[in-house]
Motif scaffolding. Structure first.
Motif, PDB file in Angstrom:
ATOM      1  N   LEU A 178      26.802  88.030  43.408  1.00 46.34           N
ATOM      2  CA  LEU A 178      27.801  87.034  43.743  1.00 46.34           C
ATOM      3  C   LEU A 178      27.197  85.878  44.546  1.00 46.34           C
ATOM      4  O   LEU A 178      27.548  84.713  44.342  1.00 46.34           O
ATOM      5  N   TRP A 212      25.867  93.878  44.398  1.00 44.18           N
ATOM      6  CA  TRP A 212      26.914  92.907  44.114  1.00 44.18           C
ATOM      7  C   TRP A 212      26.826  91.708  45.045  1.00 44.18           C
ATOM      8  O   TRP A 212      27.163  90.587  44.654  1.00 44.18           O
ATOM      9  N   MET A 227      34.301  91.200  46.612  1.00 41.43           N
ATOM     10  CA  MET A 227      33.605  92.270  47.326  1.00 41.43           C
ATOM     11  C   MET A 227      34.562  93.413  47.660  1.00 41.43           C
ATOM     12  O   MET A 227      34.173  94.569  47.727  1.00 41.43           O
ATOM     13  N   ILE A 255      35.434  95.156  44.159  1.00 40.78           N
ATOM     14  CA  ILE A 255      34.314  95.869  43.542  1.00 40.78           C
ATOM     15  C   ILE A 255      33.784  96.940  44.482  1.00 40.78           C
ATOM     16  O   ILE A 255      33.938  98.123  44.255  1.00 40.78           O
ATOM     17  N   ASN A 284      28.231  96.395  49.057  1.00 42.92           N
ATOM     18  CA  ASN A 284      27.255  96.796  48.047  1.00 42.92           C
ATOM     19  C   ASN A 284      26.196  95.705  47.915  1.00 42.92           C
ATOM     20  O   ASN A 284      26.496  94.564  47.566  1.00 42.92           O
TER      21      ASN A 284
END
Length: 208
Positions: free
Chosen positions: A168, A164, A154, A157, A161
């Protein structure tokens, strides 16, 4: 050092744990609830279990935040790192990928994938409140051991978000709960290592 920033971060991190990690532990929570539902204090016991679980992740968040601050200080003092910030993201990706192949990863994952045996080994029905809390704490420790590199993604990236977080969170839920979830771990590790290498190669050969 701004303590308010730490509180803000841990609060946001804890909310992210509720969104991403708590759903992956629903089989254990549901099983524990079923085992204690005839008790008058079963809601309190389930709450203590969840509190212990989330508490471990909160402390992990504190460690991540302090490590992130230290890393930023090192970066600010290094001319090379300041000009090659991609190294951090690439390293996190490759670290997360490499961990997918370690025995520790699979040991922790097997603990998470066996909720009934895990509860039986940690629950005797004596000192109920303390045992419920410890059950959550121990499960949280194994869950961190299973999933911490993917949570670190996290940061690599985009922290917070939603897209994501969903991706994940879904991957971790599959790994921990589905019968074929273990088969995902190594291909995911290869993908992350290749992604990290590709990020580094792209940064080195990109003239801009």
């Amino acid at each position: 050092y701004d303590a308010g920033l730490l509180v803000f971060f841990v609060t946001g991190w804890t909310l992210m744990v509720f969104a991403m990690m708590l759903p992956t532990s629903l089989p254990l929570i549901a099983m524990f609830q079923a085992m204690t539902r005839d008790r008058a204090d079963h809601k309190l016991l389930v709450g203590l279990l969840i509190a212990g679980y989330v508490g471990v992740w909160a402390w992990f968040g504190v460690a991540v935040h302090l490590g992130d601050l230290a890393l930023h200080r090192v970066t600010e003092q290094s001319v090379w790192l300041s000009g090659n910030y991609w190294v951090l993201g690439s390293t996190v990706l490759m670290l997360a990928g490499a961990y997918q192949f370690t025995p520790l990863k699979y040991h922790c994952m097997e603990k998470c994938r066996s909720p009934l045996s895990f509860i039986i080994s940690h629950w005797t029905g004596k000192s109920e409140k303390m045992q419920a809390l410890r059950l959550g704490l121990h499960h949280g420790v194994f869950c961190v051991g299973c999933c911490w590199p993917l949570m670190l993604l996290m940061f690599a990236i985009s922290s917070g978000n939603i897209g994501w977080m969903l991706v994940l969170g879904t991957v971790m839920a599959i790994e921990k709960n589905l019968p074929w979830g273990r088969r995902v771990s190594k291909p995911l590790g290869v993908f992350l290592v290749v992604w990290g290498l590709g990020l580094g190669l792209n940064a080195q050969f990109d003239p801009f």
